[in-house]
Design a protein around this motif. Sequence first.
Motif, mmCIF file in Angstrom:
data_model
loop_
_atom_site.group_PDB
_atom_site.id
_atom_site.type_symbol
_atom_site.label_atom_id
_atom_site.label_comp_id
_atom_site.label_asym_id
_atom_site.label_seq_id
_atom_site.Cartn_x
_atom_site.Cartn_y
_atom_site.Cartn_z
ATOM 1 N N PHE A 36 0.846 -1.192 0.000
ATOM 2 C CA PHE A 36 0.000 0.000 0.000
ATOM 3 C C PHE A 36 0.883 1.246 0.000
ATOM 4 N N LEU A 37 0.427 2.283 -0.655
ATOM 5 C CA LEU A 37 1.166 3.533 -0.692
ATOM 6 C C LEU A 37 0.901 4.328 0.575
ATOM 7 N N GLN A 38 1.988 4.923 1.138
ATOM 8 C CA GLN A 38 1.811 5.806 2.280
ATOM 9 C C GLN A 38 0.994 7.014 1.851
ATOM 10 N N GLY A 39 0.063 7.398 2.694
ATOM 11 C CA GLY A 39 -0.807 8.515 2.370
ATOM 12 C C GLY A 39 -2.100 8.087 1.697
ATOM 13 N N ALA A 40 -2.110 6.855 1.166
ATOM 14 C CA ALA A 40 -3.342 6.339 0.575
ATOM 15 C C ALA A 40 -4.254 5.803 1.685
ATOM 16 N N ASP A 41 -5.483 5.524 1.330
ATOM 17 C CA ASP A 41 -6.476 5.114 2.328
ATOM 18 C C ASP A 41 -6.734 3.614 2.259
ATOM 19 N N GLY A 42 -5.693 2.830 1.999
ATOM 20 C CA GLY A 42 -5.877 1.391 1.873
ATOM 21 C C GLY A 42 -6.349 0.749 3.156
ATOM 22 N N ILE A 43 -5.740 1.096 4.298
ATOM 23 C CA ILE A 43 -6.146 0.508 5.575
ATOM 24 C C ILE A 43 -7.541 0.994 5.953
ATOM 25 N N GLY A 44 -7.816 2.270 5.684
ATOM 26 C CA GLY A 44 -9.155 2.787 5.957
ATOM 27 C C GLY A 44 -10.221 2.058 5.162
ATOM 28 N N SER A 45 -9.907 1.690 3.924
ATOM 29 C CA SER A 45 -10.853 0.939 3.102
ATOM 30 C C SER A 45 -11.113 -0.443 3.687
ATOM 31 N N ILE A 46 -10.059 -1.084 4.186
ATOM 32 C CA ILE A 46 -10.228 -2.397 4.819
ATOM 33 C C ILE A 46 -11.169 -2.294 6.010
ATOM 34 N N VAL A 47 -10.995 -1.246 6.821
ATOM 35 C CA VAL A 47 -11.850 -1.055 7.999
ATOM 36 C C VAL A 47 -13.295 -0.788 7.584
#
Length: 408
Positions: free
Chosen positions: A325-336
């Motif tokens: 995942f790219l830093q600053g992207a919302d990848g972890i937020g999307s997982i949540v």
Amino acid sequence: MALASRAAGPLAAHLGPWVRSLIDKQYVAAVVYVKSRHAAAFDRWLAALRTDLEDLSEVHLAQYQDRRRRLRRPVCVATRQQERRELVHLLRDLRELGVCSTARVATTPSDDLAADFGHHLQHQQGLASSSIERYRKVAEQFLVERFGRGAVDLSTVGAADVVGFVQRQSKRLTPPAMKCVVNGLRSFLRYAQYCGNVAPELVAAVPAVASWACTPAVPKAISAEHAQRAIDGCDATTATGLRDRAVLLLLARLGLRAREVIALRLEDCDWDRGQLLVRGKGRRECILPMPVDVGEAIASYLERGRPACRDRHLFLRSMAPVCGFLQGADGIGSIVRYALRRAEVDAPHSGSHQFRHALAVRMLQGGASLPEIGEVLRHRSPQSTSIYARVDIEALRTLAVAWPGAAQ
């Protein structure tokens, strides 16, 4: 590969390796074919114009897309947009391989000085990339407002320029955003003082933003029941479900920040000692114990879910291009968000930080002290941890003064 092998233009020697790189990034065959078809057509057009590959730029992309209009050939908007996306992707990859020269961008003295300030923050101060970008933008905006596109002479900057800039920004920004502006401007002026361009008095001229530390916002924490429902809702029979479960457990059990989860690498897991190396704010590293359920979830993802990839990041994207995942992207937020939606949980908000708040609340309710909570959450300042004192309602009841005249 067949389309790439038939290419005879300036891109002929590079289309084959480029297609193989797409396959390595696990693009599906249909997508690779579409990208190859656009690249082969672009290669034929470049050959007809006898274009030197080293001079390839966005100008050629615009000219290529304009060819059908000159020939009066109709083309739908969606096709034109897809063609543009594929060619931009091709040009970006060719530049990363060193085949084409980087984009030429005309810069001003203000841009150059702001870029030097950003390099200083990165190599000398060790700030996070997001903080560097915010501070650099503040410095660039201040310089542009003061000097425009002309030469920069910081010796002519006075306290009135600094105060005026802050006042103008305050008319359009909220207090939290203004704090970022003030911190960035103060940091830039300290850098200018370090370089010998301004006096120390100018740094002190930066106004402070009024704030009331006694009334911070109450942390919005997800309940333990809802957090467990979100974790249990991950489908352990799929690669994505295994990844999401491991990520959610790291958020819930260790209170990691989203950026810390993204930064985890394969070598950060010490399986012999049951420990995890975490890279936090300010590039600080700390070693945390790896709970049993967290370790089992990560191991399951590595064994049955993680795609084969050269990228050393622990967690990878589930869609092409398969990489970290790219830093600053919302990848972890999307997982949540997807996990909460699957579990039909009405959480306080949809971000990943609510799991971190929940860990602190559970520790506080279990009898942990604020310094202990700050150590687990890796807070630099006790003030950052003090906000959780407002969450323990039962403990606060003992401090409440009886209402005058109330029954004893």
